[in-house]
Write a protein that holds these residues in place. Structure first.
Motif, PDB file in Angstrom:
ATOM      1  N   THR A 272       0.901  -1.119   0.036  1.00  0.00           N
ATOM      2  CA  THR A 272       0.119   0.236  -0.493  1.00  0.00           C
ATOM      3  C   THR A 272       0.892   1.333  -0.021  1.00  0.00           C
ATOM      4  N   ALA A 273       1.664   1.219   0.921  1.00  0.00           N
ATOM      5  CA  ALA A 273       2.882   2.802   1.425  1.00  0.00           C
ATOM      6  C   ALA A 273       3.295   2.972  -0.209  1.00  0.00           C
ATOM      7  N   LEU A 274       4.206   1.241   0.051  1.00  0.00           N
ATOM      8  CA  LEU A 274       4.494   2.217  -2.206  1.00  0.00           C
ATOM      9  C   LEU A 274       4.042   2.782  -2.707  1.00  0.00           C
ATOM     10  N   GLN A 275       3.177   1.879  -3.589  1.00  0.00           N
ATOM     11  CA  GLN A 275       2.105   2.693  -3.983  1.00  0.00           C
ATOM     12  C   GLN A 275       1.589   3.786  -4.192  1.00  0.00           C
ATOM     13  N   GLU A 276       1.438   4.112  -2.510  1.00  0.00           N
ATOM     14  CA  GLU A 276       1.265   5.312  -2.571  1.00  0.00           C
ATOM     15  C   GLU A 276       2.211   6.054  -2.929  1.00  0.00           C
ATOM     16  N   CYS A 277       3.088   6.015  -2.498  1.00  0.00           N
ATOM     17  CA  CYS A 277       4.524   7.091  -2.896  1.00  0.00           C
ATOM     18  C   CYS A 277       4.849   7.648  -4.302  1.00  0.00           C
ATOM     19  N   TYR A 278       4.370   6.133  -5.257  1.00  0.00           N
ATOM     20  CA  TYR A 278       4.908   6.277  -6.462  1.00  0.00           C
ATOM     21  C   TYR A 278       3.304   6.319  -7.403  1.00  0.00           C
ATOM     22  N   GLY A 279       2.727   6.572  -6.571  1.00  0.00           N
ATOM     23  CA  GLY A 279       1.090   7.800  -7.485  1.00  0.00           C
ATOM     24  C   GLY A 279       1.136   8.610  -6.801  1.00  0.00           C
ATOM     25  N   VAL A 280       2.412   9.439  -5.771  1.00  0.00           N
ATOM     26  CA  VAL A 280       2.001  10.822  -5.400  1.00  0.00           C
ATOM     27  C   VAL A 280       2.852  11.326  -6.942  1.00  0.00           C
ATOM     28  N   VAL A 281       3.630  11.030  -7.173  1.00  0.00           N
ATOM     29  CA  VAL A 281       5.032  11.214  -8.124  1.00  0.00           C
ATOM     30  C   VAL A 281       4.865  11.332  -8.749  1.00  0.00           C
ATOM     31  N   ARG A 282       3.157   9.872 -10.037  1.00  0.00           N
ATOM     32  CA  ARG A 282       2.879  10.418 -11.165  1.00  0.00           C
ATOM     33  C   ARG A 282       1.585  11.287 -10.820  1.00  0.00           C
ATOM     34  N   TRP A 283       1.007  11.671  -9.502  1.00  0.00           N
ATOM     35  CA  TRP A 283      -0.125  12.904  -9.337  1.00  0.00           C
ATOM     36  C   TRP A 283       1.013  14.236  -9.958  1.00  0.00           C
TER      37      TRP A 283
ATOM     38  N   ASP B 205       7.467   0.793 -15.707  1.00  0.00           N
ATOM     39  CA  ASP B 205       6.491   1.419 -16.237  1.00  0.00           C
ATOM     40  C   ASP B 205       6.715   2.366 -17.331  1.00  0.00           C
ATOM     41  N   GLY B 206       8.142   2.111 -17.644  1.00  0.00           N
ATOM     42  CA  GLY B 206       8.220   3.615 -19.121  1.00  0.00           C
ATOM     43  C   GLY B 206       7.977   5.110 -17.832  1.00  0.00           C
ATOM     44  N   PHE B 207       7.960   5.346 -17.480  1.00  0.00           N
ATOM     45  CA  PHE B 207       8.108   6.347 -17.258  1.00  0.00           C
ATOM     46  C   PHE B 207       9.159   7.461 -16.696  1.00  0.00           C
ATOM     47  N   ASP B 208       9.343   8.345 -18.072  1.00  0.00           N
ATOM     48  CA  ASP B 208      10.868   8.685 -17.815  1.00  0.00           C
ATOM     49  C   ASP B 208      10.883  10.175 -16.765  1.00  0.00           C
ATOM     50  N   ARG B 209      10.079  10.543 -16.258  1.00  0.00           N
ATOM     51  CA  ARG B 209       9.697  12.207 -15.942  1.00  0.00           C
ATOM     52  C   ARG B 209      10.852  11.773 -14.620  1.00  0.00           C
ATOM     53  N   ILE B 210      11.396  11.095 -14.016  1.00  0.00           N
ATOM     54  CA  ILE B 210      11.943  10.635 -12.778  1.00  0.00           C
ATOM     55  C   ILE B 210      13.362  11.712 -13.503  1.00  0.00           C
ATOM     56  N   SER B 211      13.781  12.785 -12.424  1.00  0.00           N
ATOM     57  CA  SER B 211      15.431  13.182 -12.619  1.00  0.00           C
ATOM     58  C   SER B 211      16.180  12.925 -11.871  1.00  0.00           C
ATOM     59  N   HIS B 212      15.736  12.518 -10.736  1.00  0.00           N
ATOM     60  CA  HIS B 212      16.835  12.737  -9.695  1.00  0.00           C
ATOM     61  C   HIS B 212      16.306  11.756  -9.005  1.00  0.00           C
ATOM     62  N   GLN B 213      17.165  10.877  -8.096  1.00  0.00           N
ATOM     63  CA  GLN B 213      17.019  10.465  -6.345  1.00  0.00           C
ATOM     64  C   GLN B 213      18.412  10.535  -5.694  1.00  0.00           C
TER      65      GLN B 213
ATOM     66  N   SER C  62      20.573  -0.549 -14.865  1.00  0.00           N
ATOM     67  CA  SER C  62      20.166   0.372 -15.594  1.00  0.00           C
ATOM     68  C   SER C  62      19.211   1.422 -15.803  1.00  0.00           C
ATOM     69  N   GLY C  63      19.458   2.272 -16.356  1.00  0.00           N
ATOM     70  CA  GLY C  63      18.294   2.864 -16.785  1.00  0.00           C
ATOM     71  C   GLY C  63      18.290   4.017 -15.777  1.00  0.00           C
ATOM     72  N   LEU C  64      18.292   3.483 -14.443  1.00  0.00           N
ATOM     73  CA  LEU C  64      17.398   4.468 -13.299  1.00  0.00           C
ATOM     74  C   LEU C  64      17.878   5.986 -13.527  1.00  0.00           C
ATOM     75  N   PRO C  65      17.688   6.932 -12.530  1.00  0.00           N
ATOM     76  CA  PRO C  65      17.735   8.628 -12.538  1.00  0.00           C
ATOM     77  C   PRO C  65      19.706   8.599 -11.897  1.00  0.00           C
ATOM     78  N   PRO C  66      20.157   9.383 -11.898  1.00  0.00           N
ATOM     79  CA  PRO C  66      20.831   9.777 -11.293  1.00  0.00           C
ATOM     80  C   PRO C  66      21.070   9.802 -10.210  1.00  0.00           C
ATOM     81  N   ALA C  67      21.819   9.537  -9.006  1.00  0.00           N
ATOM     82  CA  ALA C  67      21.503   9.147  -7.752  1.00  0.00           C
ATOM     83  C   ALA C  67      22.784  10.172  -6.996  1.00  0.00           C
ATOM     84  N   LEU C  68      22.185  10.267  -5.375  1.00  0.00           N
ATOM     85  CA  LEU C  68      22.436  11.282  -4.569  1.00  0.00           C
ATOM     86  C   LEU C  68      22.654  10.176  -3.776  1.00  0.00           C
TER      87      LEU C  68
END
Length: 307
Positions: free
Chosen positions: A121-132, A169-177, A238-244
């Motif tokens: 539940t919590a993980l899906q909510e977190c992902y859902g807020v990013v998409r929101w 999911d092919g959602f490529d808008r996350i720029s950084h982690q 591979s393919g994940l956004p740049p990380a700090l």
């Protein structure tokens, strides 16, 4: 480096963990009692409580606007608390500092807690807020640039897992982690990492407390062998956004965070790993009043391209 003397003063008055079962309701109440009143918090241009509509339902969020501007980069923040504690209030200070130092509008997520909310539940909510946030960029004043995710401790676990979900999911808008002393491996076998042994006792978070603290999440259905539960177990990074990734010298979780950074680099992902000497787990929540640790927020700003 030795333990920072100001941290040592605080830890000297704490009893050692006995590994006993935890009462989540009592633990949450104790945390809430330590929340400073609004008038003592870092001032910002605006702070608004609202809800994000996601496929998992309505999720409470707190939106921090650092200053008046035409548009902003966005940073979605997931608080720590071993999946069963923490809240928008207990981690309000981190969210405010992230907004002030980065200039980004910060969306802090009040996800559902274990054990009341079963995995995922919590993980899906977190992902859902990013998409929101991406879908509501115009109303949030998003400049269309950075859409970063950040989290501390178990929130860092969610940040890493959310980037993987987005990748799949092919959602490529996350720029950084941005992963702040993250918990990315819920297998707590002490043979796995030297830091689980070297920092086992006397530094606030103790190795013997990891299992009881995370038991609420694991017992709700989160399998430590699942890469969405232990992001370090994902085979293809591979393919994940740049990380700090920021770690603490005296943290049992130090080595897994640093190994995750190395594995990201081996997969071709830009990943910076910085260990804060003399620090313990949770130093941004507990000790960011110490100048050399508050500087971590400026490091996040630099990573996001502002500083």
């Amino acid at each position: 480096m030795t333990l920072h003397p100001e941290i040592a003063k605080v830890l000297g008055g704490l009893p050692p963990s006995d590994g006993a079962p935890i009462d989540p309701v009592r633990a949450r109440a104790a945390e809430q009692a330590q929340v400073p009143p609004p008038e003592e918090r870092l001032p910002l241009h605006a702070v608004e409580d609202t809800t994000a509509t996601t496929p998992s339902g309505e999720v409470p969020v707190r939106i921090y606007t650092p200053a008046e501007a035409d548009s902003y980069g966005l940073l979605v923040y997931f608080h720590g608390g071993a999946f069963f504690s923490g809240s928008l209030d207990t981690h309000d200070g981190i969210a405010r500092s992230l907004a002030r130092e980065t200039g980004h509008k910060v969306v802090s997520v009040g996800y559902s807690l274990a054990p009341e909310a079963a995995y995922p539940t919590a993980l899906q909510e977190c992902y859902g807020v990013v998409r929101w946030a991406a879908d509501n960029g115009e109303s949030l004043g998003w400049d269309g640039g950075n859409l970063a995710v950040a989290g501390d401790s178990s929130g860092g676990n969610f940040a890493a897992a959310v980037t993987a979900m987005a990748r799949d999911d092919g959602f490529d808008r996350i720029s950084h982690q941005v992963l702040l002393y993250p918990s990315v491996d819920l297998d707590f076998d002490t043979d796995r990492y030297a830091s689980l042994r070297d920092n086992a006792e006397g530094y606030g978070l103790e190795t013997r407390a990891l299992k009881p603290h995370n038991a609420f999440y694991i017992d709700s259905g989160a399998d430590p062998a699942d890469p969405l539960v232990s992001p370090i177990k994902r085979e293809d990074l591979s393919g994940l956004p740049p990380a700090l990734i920021l770690t603490a010298e005296y943290d049992p979780l130090r080595d897994e965070g640093e190994l995750y950074g190395r594995r990201l680099r081996e997969a071709g992902v830009e990943a910076e790993v910085r260990r804060y000497g003399g620090a313990t787990h949770g130093f941004l929540a507990l000790f960011s009043w110490i100048p050399e640790y508050h500087a971590a927020f400026a490091e996040v700003s630099r990573f996001l391209g502002r500083g």
